[in-house]
Design a protein around this motif. Sequence first.
Motif, PDB file in Angstrom:
ATOM      1  N   TRP A  89      -1.064  20.373  -1.372  1.00  0.00           N
ATOM      2  CA  TRP A  89       0.153  21.188  -1.304  1.00  0.00           C
ATOM      3  C   TRP A  89       1.388  20.338  -1.574  1.00  0.00           C
ATOM      4  O   TRP A  89       2.295  20.754  -2.312  1.00  0.00           O
ATOM      5  N   LEU A  90       1.427  19.135  -0.995  1.00  0.00           N
ATOM      6  CA  LEU A  90       2.570  18.250  -1.190  1.00  0.00           C
ATOM      7  C   LEU A  90       2.703  17.835  -2.650  1.00  0.00           C
ATOM      8  O   LEU A  90       3.818  17.768  -3.190  1.00  0.00           O
ATOM      9  N   ALA A  91       1.578  17.574  -3.308  1.00  0.00           N
ATOM     10  CA  ALA A  91       1.609  17.187  -4.722  1.00  0.00           C
ATOM     11  C   ALA A  91       2.182  18.296  -5.583  1.00  0.00           C
ATOM     12  O   ALA A  91       2.932  18.042  -6.541  1.00  0.00           O
ATOM     13  N   THR A  92       1.859  19.551  -5.256  1.00  0.00           N
ATOM     14  CA  THR A  92       2.431  20.690  -5.972  1.00  0.00           C
ATOM     15  C   THR A  92       3.909  20.862  -5.639  1.00  0.00           C
ATOM     16  O   THR A  92       4.731  21.155  -6.515  1.00  0.00           O
ATOM     17  N   ARG A  93       4.247  20.623  -4.379  1.00  0.00           N
ATOM     18  CA  ARG A  93       5.629  20.795  -3.934  1.00  0.00           C
ATOM     19  C   ARG A  93       6.574  19.820  -4.633  1.00  0.00           C
ATOM     20  O   ARG A  93       7.664  20.202  -5.088  1.00  0.00           O
ATOM     21  N   ILE A  94       6.162  18.552  -4.740  1.00  0.00           N
ATOM     22  CA  ILE A  94       7.031  17.529  -5.345  1.00  0.00           C
ATOM     23  C   ILE A  94       6.649  17.226  -6.789  1.00  0.00           C
ATOM     24  O   ILE A  94       7.294  16.415  -7.453  1.00  0.00           O
ATOM     25  N   ASN A  95       5.583  17.878  -7.273  1.00  0.00           N
ATOM     26  CA  ASN A  95       5.131  17.748  -8.660  1.00  0.00           C
ATOM     27  C   ASN A  95       4.890  16.292  -9.063  1.00  0.00           C
ATOM     28  O   ASN A  95       5.390  15.807 -10.076  1.00  0.00           O
ATOM     29  N   THR A  96       4.131  15.588  -8.239  1.00  0.00           N
ATOM     30  CA  THR A  96       3.718  14.238  -8.568  1.00  0.00           C
ATOM     31  C   THR A  96       2.384  13.963  -7.901  1.00  0.00           C
ATOM     32  O   THR A  96       2.057  14.572  -6.875  1.00  0.00           O
ATOM     33  N   ARG A  97       1.607  13.052  -8.479  1.00  0.00           N
ATOM     34  CA  ARG A  97       0.255  12.791  -7.980  1.00  0.00           C
ATOM     35  C   ARG A  97      -0.034  11.303  -7.807  1.00  0.00           C
ATOM     36  O   ARG A  97      -0.780  10.912  -6.928  1.00  0.00           O
ATOM     37  N   GLN A  98       0.575  10.475  -8.655  1.00  0.00           N
ATOM     38  CA  GLN A  98       0.204   9.068  -8.690  1.00  0.00           C
ATOM     39  C   GLN A  98       0.535   8.328  -7.390  1.00  0.00           C
ATOM     40  O   GLN A  98      -0.268   7.545  -6.885  1.00  0.00           O
ATOM     41  N   PHE A  99       1.708   8.586  -6.839  1.00  0.00           N
ATOM     42  CA  PHE A  99       2.089   7.950  -5.571  1.00  0.00           C
ATOM     43  C   PHE A  99       1.127   8.339  -4.455  1.00  0.00           C
ATOM     44  O   PHE A  99       0.760   7.515  -3.606  1.00  0.00           O
ATOM     45  N   LEU A 100       0.731   9.608  -4.450  1.00  0.00           N
ATOM     46  CA  LEU A 100      -0.149  10.089  -3.390  1.00  0.00           C
ATOM     47  C   LEU A 100      -1.542   9.480  -3.498  1.00  0.00           C
ATOM     48  O   LEU A 100      -2.205   9.237  -2.484  1.00  0.00           O
ATOM     49  N   LEU A 101      -1.993   9.221  -4.723  1.00  0.00           N
ATOM     50  CA  LEU A 101      -3.256   8.511  -4.892  1.00  0.00           C
ATOM     51  C   LEU A 101      -3.175   7.124  -4.262  1.00  0.00           C
ATOM     52  O   LEU A 101      -4.111   6.668  -3.602  1.00  0.00           O
ATOM     53  N   PHE A 102      -2.043   6.457  -4.471  1.00  0.00           N
ATOM     54  CA  PHE A 102      -1.859   5.129  -3.882  1.00  0.00           C
ATOM     55  C   PHE A 102      -1.888   5.195  -2.358  1.00  0.00           C
ATOM     56  O   PHE A 102      -2.538   4.379  -1.695  1.00  0.00           O
ATOM     57  N   PHE A 103      -1.204   6.181  -1.783  1.00  0.00           N
ATOM     58  CA  PHE A 103      -1.095   6.248  -0.323  1.00  0.00           C
ATOM     59  C   PHE A 103      -2.407   6.636   0.353  1.00  0.00           C
ATOM     60  O   PHE A 103      -2.519   6.544   1.573  1.00  0.00           O
ATOM     61  N   SER A 104      -3.380   7.068  -0.418  1.00  0.00           N
ATOM     62  CA  SER A 104      -4.685   7.370   0.184  1.00  0.00           C
ATOM     63  C   SER A 104      -5.436   6.102   0.563  1.00  0.00           C
ATOM     64  O   SER A 104      -6.325   6.133   1.418  1.00  0.00           O
ATOM     65  N   ALA A 105      -5.087   4.974  -0.058  1.00  0.00           N
ATOM     66  CA  ALA A 105      -5.872   3.751   0.098  1.00  0.00           C
ATOM     67  C   ALA A 105      -5.746   3.065   1.469  1.00  0.00           C
ATOM     68  O   ALA A 105      -6.771   2.712   2.070  1.00  0.00           O
ATOM     69  N   PRO A 106      -4.541   2.829   1.996  1.00  0.00           N
ATOM     70  CA  PRO A 106      -4.436   2.013   3.219  1.00  0.00           C
ATOM     71  C   PRO A 106      -5.204   2.556   4.422  1.00  0.00           C
ATOM     72  O   PRO A 106      -5.838   1.788   5.157  1.00  0.00           O
ATOM     73  N   THR A 107      -5.161   3.864   4.650  1.00  0.00           N
ATOM     74  CA  THR A 107      -5.834   4.440   5.817  1.00  0.00           C
ATOM     75  C   THR A 107      -7.351   4.279   5.708  1.00  0.00           C
ATOM     76  O   THR A 107      -8.031   3.950   6.688  1.00  0.00           O
ATOM     77  N   VAL A 108      -7.884   4.536   4.503  1.00  0.00           N
ATOM     78  CA  VAL A 108      -9.327   4.383   4.304  1.00  0.00           C
ATOM     79  C   VAL A 108      -9.731   2.923   4.495  1.00  0.00           C
ATOM     80  O   VAL A 108     -10.768   2.627   5.118  1.00  0.00           O
ATOM     81  N   MET A 109      -8.916   2.011   4.005  1.00  0.00           N
ATOM     82  CA  MET A 109      -9.203   0.578   4.181  1.00  0.00           C
ATOM     83  C   MET A 109      -9.240   0.215   5.655  1.00  0.00           C
ATOM     84  O   MET A 109     -10.122  -0.541   6.094  1.00  0.00           O
ATOM     85  N   ALA A 110      -8.306   0.762   6.431  1.00  0.00           N
ATOM     86  CA  ALA A 110      -8.283   0.472   7.864  1.00  0.00           C
ATOM     87  C   ALA A 110      -9.549   0.965   8.544  1.00  0.00           C
ATOM     88  O   ALA A 110     -10.133   0.271   9.403  1.00  0.00           O
ATOM     89  N   GLY A 111     -10.008   2.153   8.170  1.00  0.00           N
ATOM     90  CA  GLY A 111     -11.222   2.699   8.760  1.00  0.00           C
ATOM     91  C   GLY A 111     -12.440   1.840   8.499  1.00  0.00           C
ATOM     92  O   GLY A 111     -13.230   1.548   9.422  1.00  0.00           O
ATOM     93  N   TYR A 112     -12.590   1.407   7.264  1.00  0.00           N
ATOM     94  CA  TYR A 112     -13.763   0.587   6.945  1.00  0.00           C
ATOM     95  C   TYR A 112     -13.659  -0.820   7.518  1.00  0.00           C
ATOM     96  O   TYR A 112     -14.674  -1.448   7.836  1.00  0.00           O
ATOM     97  N   ALA A 113     -12.450  -1.328   7.664  1.00  0.00           N
ATOM     98  CA  ALA A 113     -12.279  -2.635   8.312  1.00  0.00           C
ATOM     99  C   ALA A 113     -12.760  -2.571   9.758  1.00  0.00           C
ATOM    100  O   ALA A 113     -13.415  -3.507  10.258  1.00  0.00           O
ATOM    101  N   ILE A 114     -12.461  -1.451  10.447  1.00  0.00           N
ATOM    102  CA  ILE A 114     -12.928  -1.273  11.824  1.00  0.00           C
ATOM    103  C   ILE A 114     -14.447  -1.163  11.872  1.00  0.00           C
ATOM    104  O   ILE A 114     -15.109  -1.767  12.732  1.00  0.00           O
ATOM    105  N   LEU A 115     -15.023  -0.402  10.933  1.00  0.00           N
ATOM    106  CA  LEU A 115     -16.478  -0.247  10.892  1.00  0.00           C
ATOM    107  C   LEU A 115     -17.182  -1.578  10.649  1.00  0.00           C
ATOM    108  O   LEU A 115     -18.298  -1.807  11.122  1.00  0.00           O
ATOM    109  N   LEU A 116     -16.524  -2.473   9.925  1.00  0.00           N
ATOM    110  CA  LEU A 116     -17.110  -3.787   9.659  1.00  0.00           C
ATOM    111  C   LEU A 116     -17.074  -4.692  10.879  1.00  0.00           C
ATOM    112  O   LEU A 116     -17.975  -5.523  11.069  1.00  0.00           O
ATOM    113  N   LYS A 117     -16.053  -4.541  11.727  1.00  0.00           N
ATOM    114  CA  LYS A 117     -15.839  -5.509  12.807  1.00  0.00           C
ATOM    115  C   LYS A 117     -16.256  -5.011  14.195  1.00  0.00           C
ATOM    116  O   LYS A 117     -16.743  -5.776  15.020  1.00  0.00           O
TER     117      LYS A 117
END
Length: 497
Positions: A334-362
């Motif tokens: 919905w936000l991507a349609t609202r602001i009509n952009t996608r590339q920034f949002l693809l980038f912002f998906s990465a840090p949270t997922v990285m944090a989750g897998y870092a916890i699963l590793l440790k």
Amino acid sequence: MGKDSAEQYESELAASQEHVEGTLASQQTFDPVAEKKLRRKIDLFVVPGVSLLYLLSFVDRTNIGNARLAGFEQDLGLAGNDYNMILSLFYVTYALCEMPAMLLCKLIGPGWFLPLTSLGFGVTTIGTAFCHTKAQIIACRLLLGIFEAGMLPGVAYYFSRWYRHAELSFRLGMYMIMTPTAGAFGGLLASGILSLDHFSTLKGWRMIFAIEGIITTCLAFIMVFIATDNPSTARWLSAEEKELAVSRVMSERMEQTEVNDKMNWKKLKGGFYNPVTLVTAFIFFCSNVVVLGISFFLPTIIRSIYPDKSKVHQQLLTVPPYVVGAFFLIFVSWLATRINTRQFLLFFSAPTVMAGYAILLKSTDPNVRYAAIFLCASCAFFGGSLCNAQVSANTVSDTARSIAIGTNVMCGYLGGLLATWTYLPWDGPMYPIGNGLNLAMSGVIGVASIAGLVWMKADNRKRDKMTPAEREELLSGLTPAQLADLEWKHPDWRWKP
């Protein structure tokens, strides 16, 4: 002023005027009230049916993970890496058939293709319930890959016939939400099915495939009769609404004269070699390593975290992370349609997922590890809607869009092929290989997203600096058909981040 200079000035002025007129045409405005009414009607008649088909395709693909908890491997005599091998074979035929499936979808129309291919994988899922040997289950998974190959890109391509670029992200999110929903629904459905004593002559995991396959087959039969191929053939639109629906889509297709253009090699080549298509397809590859690692192995991960819980309880514990993933997917779409952009949002998906897998590793604490799964699931599913919307927004013709979306999804599911080998039996219970690879892939998504954004903005600036004379030199002597074949190479084209 000399004669040559005057002629050059007039030529540049005419070219500049032509550019302005083309820009104004591409920015054609419509009655916002009529557009809003039309969008709601399309949302009601187009989105729900095909979204349900995609939900069931994902359930039929990933229910093997639920069956694994119900004795699937033991009954078929699987050992070692047999389970991973069977998972990966699905993606062999899936990847090989991706392009042919999309060309067939373009040829016969998505309104026919999507229900018919759904009928194929529904029947195949039913057949899986009757497998008794490894060879039989391999054959069914190979067939399933063939029938499901065109489903995800076919729906994205189908929606692009109905919606403008700015509207597409949210609508793609409305059907891509079915990816995490399928995980939650599949877990609930599997736990309910396994509570039955039998279904006809079938018991245990066989009931999962039989019942879910029957549901898919029934919906596919219904959709054969009610699916609408494109706006011009929609019986539920008035003549004025059909005209508006077509005009809206055509207003964003530079130099194109029809929504459903005829296939030709130049447009197919332009869609395949489109730079944004290639970058986005790589991002989708990385995204699918993560998403399908979750989809196939979440029950296995849950079992390793809570080995003492019952099978039904383990199935139910797979549901909440998918619910969280579904919520964030629809919000970001919905936000991507609202602001009509996608590339920034693809980038912002990465840090949270990285944090989750870092916890699963440790971490070795079960509750902390289970909480980490929520971090992973919350942002892992963005790629499905954002990547397909990005590819669609950055192609011009219907033909180029069909092959570009097909390319994106083919690369994505090559990531699925890799995902089937990320969680290996001997690597448990901490699974450092699978969790470490998903951590790395999330980081690559962030880097590639920013790199793609920088390139698009730089190339747009380069195009903005082009003089009318340079533009005229590139376009002079070209026929309307040749202009239509230029696609993203047209000097008036601008990338849409």
